[in-house]
Write a protein that holds these residues in place. Structure first.
Motif, PDB file in Angstrom:
ATOM      1  N   GLN A 254      -5.228  -2.405  10.746  1.00  0.00           N
ATOM      2  CA  GLN A 254      -4.323  -1.419  11.327  1.00  0.00           C
ATOM      3  C   GLN A 254      -4.267  -1.503  12.845  1.00  0.00           C
ATOM      4  OE1 GLN A 254      -2.266   0.699   9.765  1.00  0.00           O
ATOM      5  NE2 GLN A 254      -2.854  -0.343   7.882  1.00  0.00           N
ATOM      6  N   THR A 257      -1.893  -4.365  14.327  1.00  0.00           N
ATOM      7  CA  THR A 257      -0.428  -4.211  14.423  1.00  0.00           C
ATOM      8  C   THR A 257      -0.003  -3.630  15.783  1.00  0.00           C
ATOM      9  OG1 THR A 257      -0.603  -3.729  12.097  1.00  0.00           O
ATOM     10  CG2 THR A 257       1.579  -3.484  13.065  1.00  0.00           C
ATOM     11  N   GLN A 405       1.522   8.568  -5.502  1.00  0.00           N
ATOM     12  CA  GLN A 405       1.458   8.566  -4.030  1.00  0.00           C
ATOM     13  C   GLN A 405       0.659   9.763  -3.520  1.00  0.00           C
ATOM     14  OE1 GLN A 405       5.687   8.653  -3.184  1.00  0.00           O
ATOM     15  NE2 GLN A 405       5.643   6.469  -2.660  1.00  0.00           N
ATOM     16  N   TRP A 414      -3.010   4.972   4.700  1.00  0.00           N
ATOM     17  CA  TRP A 414      -1.842   4.908   3.807  1.00  0.00           C
ATOM     18  C   TRP A 414      -0.725   5.769   4.378  1.00  0.00           C
ATOM     19  CZ3 TRP A 414       1.412   8.047   1.003  1.00  0.00           C
ATOM     20  CH2 TRP A 414       2.243   7.381   0.081  1.00  0.00           C
ATOM     21  N   ARG A 415       0.471   5.225   4.431  1.00  0.00           N
ATOM     22  CA  ARG A 415       1.637   5.983   4.917  1.00  0.00           C
ATOM     23  C   ARG A 415       2.795   5.726   3.966  1.00  0.00           C
ATOM     24  NH1 ARG A 415       3.368   5.830  10.614  1.00  0.00           N
ATOM     25  NH2 ARG A 415       3.541   8.072  10.281  1.00  0.00           N
ATOM     26  N   ALA A 417       6.848   5.838   2.523  1.00  0.00           N
ATOM     27  CA  ALA A 417       8.099   5.271   3.024  1.00  0.00           C
ATOM     28  C   ALA A 417       8.819   6.256   3.944  1.00  0.00           C
ATOM     29  CB  ALA A 417       8.986   4.900   1.841  1.00  0.00           C
ATOM     30  N   THR A 419       7.800   8.206   6.088  1.00  0.00           N
ATOM     31  CA  THR A 419       7.232   8.424   7.428  1.00  0.00           C
ATOM     32  C   THR A 419       7.006   7.131   8.206  1.00  0.00           C
ATOM     33  OG1 THR A 419       5.158   8.610   6.238  1.00  0.00           O
ATOM     34  CG2 THR A 419       6.099  10.652   7.077  1.00  0.00           C
ATOM     35  N   THR A 420       7.381   5.991   7.620  1.00  0.00           N
ATOM     36  CA  THR A 420       7.056   4.727   8.317  1.00  0.00           C
ATOM     37  C   THR A 420       7.707   4.647   9.691  1.00  0.00           C
ATOM     38  OG1 THR A 420       8.683   3.783   6.844  1.00  0.00           O
ATOM     39  CG2 THR A 420       6.397   3.123   6.477  1.00  0.00           C
ATOM     40  N   ASN A 421       8.815   5.358   9.853  1.00  0.00           N
ATOM     41  CA  ASN A 421       9.484   5.266  11.150  1.00  0.00           C
ATOM     42  C   ASN A 421       8.972   6.289  12.160  1.00  0.00           C
ATOM     43  OD1 ASN A 421      11.049   3.124  10.388  1.00  0.00           O
ATOM     44  ND2 ASN A 421      12.572   4.475   9.399  1.00  0.00           N
ATOM     45  N   SER A 422       8.199   7.254  11.667  1.00  0.00           N
ATOM     46  CA  SER A 422       7.669   8.255  12.595  1.00  0.00           C
ATOM     47  C   SER A 422       6.303   7.811  13.105  1.00  0.00           C
ATOM     48  CB  SER A 422       7.547   9.596  11.895  1.00  0.00           C
ATOM     49  OG  SER A 422       6.557   9.494  10.899  1.00  0.00           O
ATOM     50  N   GLY A 426      -1.792   7.510   9.722  1.00  0.00           N
ATOM     51  CA  GLY A 426      -2.170   7.467   8.304  1.00  0.00           C
ATOM     52  C   GLY A 426      -3.599   7.941   8.088  1.00  0.00           C
TER      53      GLY A 426
END
Ligand SMILES: Nc1ncnc2c1ncn2[C@@H]1O[C@H](COP(=O)(O)OP(=O)(O)OP(=O)(O)O)[C@@H](O)[C@H]1O
Ligand SMILES: [Mg+2]
Length: 464
Positions: A254, A257, A405, A414-415, A417, A419-422, A426
């Motif tokens: 993590q 990235t 989920q 874990w995040r 779908a 919230t992936t853009n916010s 996680g």
């Protein structure tokens, strides 16, 4: 270990035997000696009864009836017998070498018996060259002494009898000791064998084999308890190590990235330095956002690590008041996003939590709800108190989560779908779970009861 245990058990048995046998043997020796002397005395009195008639009716003359009787008795009892008259002269004897009329007044016991008092004792006999135990009793007729019956026994005979008794005790002791060894060996084996096995398992665990388990079904109960504790410890250790491994690999993945992103942006910025200043400013902004994310993540990770090793002492807090304060804190931010946040709060709902846990949990839940709540929707925070529990729900009208989920959401990093853009790491729900568990409570995500879209984020604590 086995040998030492057997040795210890046998030594204890030996010690107990010695401690009990020595006084017992000496007691038995005394009793046996007294018994033999008493038997002599009894026989002497019995013979005196016989001699009385003889001495009385014949006034000292030798009666043929006494001599064979004495001889017969001497053979049966192996004692020497002499009967004297009132003058201390022998009138009968079991020993043929003692002539009738031999004077016994030089024997102190005979002299004493002639005064009417029985005499018991031992003396070295000059004639026989050995120690004699003797009993001399008067032959009484009313107050007058008619004569004396003297019985003597070689002391060695009595000593032999006593020795035989003592040897009997020693032999019984040896048998007991042998039996103790016979019991000690299997006993030591039943204790030592499982402990040795457990020792080997412990060594394997120390070498890093966390799959090792002890046999908790056989052996003495104490060893079985120990094995169960060992298994619980090995299981927990394995889990902790596994968690650590998982955590380390997830964390490094993590962190990589945002770090890569940061590096790319900086490279980009470098290239842009001479040309476009406004694009450069944007890129630097984005770089800072990445750096912020990185910082938040590191802080969250540290918070988690602290929680894992930290204290789990709980305290009683007023959940109603804390939740009301948190709602107040979030209201303005929610309003900015066009979301209403309200509470349905039972009064005086006190519960047990570790210090600061409730605030962090409610904040994380509200933060998540705000991230997904559509504009114009409501977030409701409720506090319900039952007899044993206090239940706090944060209910939003967002997209919700699929059942599988909902469990995964508590995993680190874990995040979903949605919230992936916010922004986010996680780690929020992982921390929630950790705090709830450490407080002795539970954390869960549920679908909304009315079936409408959204999620119920729930935490339950023991009521106080
Ligand atoms: N109320 C919610 N509705 C829908 N999905 C949610 C809700 N709460 C959490 N999730 C999902 O669970 C994921 C994990 O949540 P968590 O709080 O652990 O991390 P995060 O919010 O993404 O990041 P962080 O809390 O560390 O800033 C979220 O990314 C989101 O996809
Ligand atoms: Mg979150």
């Amino acid at each position: 270990m086995k040998i030492r245990l057997i040795g210890a058990l046998v030594s204890v048995a030996f010690l107990i035997l010695v401690v009990f046998s020595i006084p017992l043997a000496s007691f038995v020796a005394t009793v046996e000696r007294e018994r033999l002397v008493t038997a002599l005395e009894r026989d002497a009195f019995m013979l005196a009864g016989h001699a009385k008639e003889t001495l009385n009716t014949t006034a000292g003359a030798v009666l043929p009836s006494l001599q064979p009787f004495i001889e017969e008795y001497a053979i049966a009892s192996r004692a020497r017998i002499v009967v004297t008259n009132a003058a201390g002269l022998s009138i009968a004897s079991s020993d043929p070498s003692v002539l009738i009329g031999t004077d016994f007044t030089n024997r102190p016991e005979v002299v004493k018996a002639l005064t009417g008092v029985p005499a018991v004792g031992e003396r070295k006999s000059a004639t026989l060259g050995e120690t004699l135990v003797f009993v001399a009793v008067p032959v009484l007729l009313g107050d007058s002494v008619l004569g004396v019956v003297r019985l003597s026994h070689p002391k060695s005979h009595i000593d032999n009898e006593v020795r035989n008794r003592v040897i009997g005790i020693v032999i019984a002791g040896l048998f007991t000791l042998l039996a103790a060894v016979g019991i000690a060996i299997p006993l030591a084996l039943t204790i030592a064998r499982p402990i040795s096995k457990l020792t080997r398992r412990t060594e394997r665990l120390a070498d890093g084999d966390f799959s090792v388990r002890a046999d908790d079904a056989t052996g003495p109960p104490e060893v079985r308890d120990l094995s169960r504790s060992f298994n619980a410890m090995a299981g927990r250790l394995g889990l902790v190590i596994e968690n650590q491994r998982h955590f380390a690999s997830a964390a490094s993945h993590q962190l990589r990235t945002p770090l890569t992103a940061l590096r790319l942006r900086l490279e980009q910025a470098q290239e842009l330095v001479p040309s476009d200043a406004s694009v450069l400013a944007d890129t630097l902004d984005a770089s800072r956002a990445e750096a912020d994310r990185l910082q938040e993540m590191v802080e969250q990770l540290l918070a988690l690590a602290r929680l894992e090793g930290g204290s789990t002492a709980t305290m009683s807090v007023n959940a109603s008041e804390i939740v009301r304060n948190r709602i107040e804190m979030w209201e303005s931010l929610a309003a900015e996003r066009g979301v209403r946040i309200s509470g349905r709060i039972a009064e005086h709902a006190s519960c047990a939590v570790i210090d600061g846990a409730l605030e962090q949990i409610v904040d994380n839940y509200i933060d998540n709800a705000l991230t997904v709540a559509p504009e114009g929707s409501d977030i409701v925070v409720s506090v319900v108190r039952s007899e044993n529990h206090v239940v706090i729900d944060v209910i939003d009208a967002g997209p919700g989560l699929q059942p599988e989920q909902r469990d995964r959401a508590f995993e680190r990093f874990w995040r979903g779908a949605a919230t992936t853009n916010s922004a986010g790491t996680g780690l929020g729900l992982a921390i929630v779970l950790q705090l709830a568990t450490a407080s002795g409570g539970t954390a869960e995500l549920l679908p909304r009861a009315d079936g409408s879209s959204g999620l119920v984020a729930r935490v339950t604590f023991s009521a106080r």
